[in-house]
Motif scaffolding. Structure first.
Motif, short mmCIF file in Angstrom:
data_model
loop_
_atom_site.label_atom_id
_atom_site.label_comp_id
_atom_site.label_asym_id
_atom_site.label_seq_id
_atom_site.Cartn_x
_atom_site.Cartn_y
_atom_site.Cartn_z
N PRO A 209 21.42 25.28 -27.39
CA PRO A 209 20.64 26.20 -28.21
C PRO A 209 19.13 26.48 -27.47
O PRO A 209 18.76 26.10 -26.70
N ARG A 210 18.54 27.71 -28.05
CA ARG A 210 17.31 28.14 -27.75
C ARG A 210 16.03 28.10 -28.45
O ARG A 210 16.59 28.06 -29.95
N ASP A 211 14.97 27.86 -28.21
CA ASP A 211 13.94 27.91 -29.22
C ASP A 211 13.54 29.32 -29.46
O ASP A 211 13.98 30.25 -29.07
N PRO A 212 12.57 29.64 -30.42
CA PRO A 212 12.13 30.62 -30.86
C PRO A 212 11.72 31.91 -29.69
O PRO A 212 11.74 32.96 -29.95
N THR A 213 11.26 31.19 -28.50
CA THR A 213 10.95 31.97 -27.55
C THR A 213 11.98 32.41 -26.60
O THR A 213 11.51 32.98 -25.60
#
Length: 312
Positions: A209-213
């Protein structure tokens, strides 16, 4: 006096920001550790790596008759749609006029030959960990293939995510360039599996998964995501029992990577099918076993949103 101090303070902050930007935007010098192999030997070695690294999959358009490495394939992301560029040996539309240093800089540091930053849709965060020898092998394999005269398709990405200069700040947050360093506390097989998974095949780029950035959430490494490549779900491949592959046998994992068959008799689909067909199915048994050992060693992470049972 206070007003003057405030102005001076703001000027100082601005000067530091400009200095930081300049530092972030200065292309890195490249030195290459060249293997003692001829270009034809490197090309032969690179042919297998082209498939494993996903070069053929990502850089070939999906329409019928599209020529390999000619670019044009869309990659949908939460930030917009990126189109893979032409990386064929064509000197005008592709990378035929690049030097070895240009190619290594692109993979190691995420820089174009003109010094501009690449967007991280190009997985240089993982490719940076490749050895110089493997990078050069891939380049020579590309150069040994026919050129493709196909113009690049512009990315469909809105402001501010289409600003390449901003990638310097993104890299400061999420990118640490450098080749893979073996862990002396681990076995040779584990280190080989880690190198294949983290660098060459860049599994974490799709399955984490990736963070909001847009940076990888490394606390959930390989735990799966619903925002996988081309908008598909990339399943949890940690050894979590239930939502990961903890209930799979070693043979199940090897079979999925070599033949694309899942434990329930179904087959891997879409993007993962291409990964298997062009990449992992061509690996020797020792490398498949190495990947299994590496995946088994990961922390088990629960992710009901992208379980292995449903992700393919």
């Amino acid at each position: 006096m206070r007003f003057l101090k405030a102005i001076c303070g703001l000027a100082g902050v601005a000067a530091l920001a400009v200095m930081g930007f300049v530092l972030l935007d200065t292309p890195e010098p490249v030195t290459i550790a060249r293997p003692d192999l001829s270009r034809s030997e490197l090309a032969d070695r690179g042919e297998a790596l082209l498939g494993l690294a996903g070069c053929v999959n990502c850089h070939t358009a999906k329409e019928e008759g599209a020529e390999p490495l000619g670019g044009g394939r869309p990659l949908k992301t939460p930030f917009g749609t990126f189109y893979a560029p032409n990386i064929s040996s064509d000197p005008n539309e592709g990378i035929g006029d690049w030097s070895d240093e240009d190619f290594v800089r692109a993979l190691r540091y995420g820089r174009r030959p003109d010094g501009a930053h690449y967007f991280p849709a190009f997985p240089y965060v993982a490719y940076s960990r490749m050895t110089d020898a493997d990078m050069l092998a891939i380049r020579n394999a590309i150069m040994s293939r026919p050129p493709v005269d196909r113009p690049n398709t512009p990315h469909d990405v809105a402001f501010p995510f289409n600003q390449r200069w901003g990638m310097g700040f993104w890299k400061a947050l999420h990118f640490k360039p450098g080749a893979f360093e073996p862990d002396p506390a681990k076995s040779d097989a584990w280190n080989r599996g880690a190198y294949i998974s983290e660098a060459l095949a860049h599994c974490g780029e799709c399955h984490t998964p990736r963070d909001p950035t847009g940076g990888l959430d490394r606390t959930r490494w390989m735990a799966g995501t619903v925002d996988g490549p081309e908008g598909e779900t990339a399943p949890n491949i940690t050894p979590h029992s239930g939502t990961g592959i903890g209930d799979w046998s070693d043979g199940d994992i090897r079979f999925a990577l070599s033949d694309g068959l899942l434990p329930d008799g179904d087959v891997v689909g879409s993007v993962m099918y291409e990964v298997v067909e062009n990449g992992t199915s061509k690996l020797p048994e020792a490398d498949l076993n190495a990947i299994v050992e590496y995946l088994r060693s990961l922390p088990p992470i629960e992710n009901t949103a992208a379980p292995a049972a449903q992700g393919y």
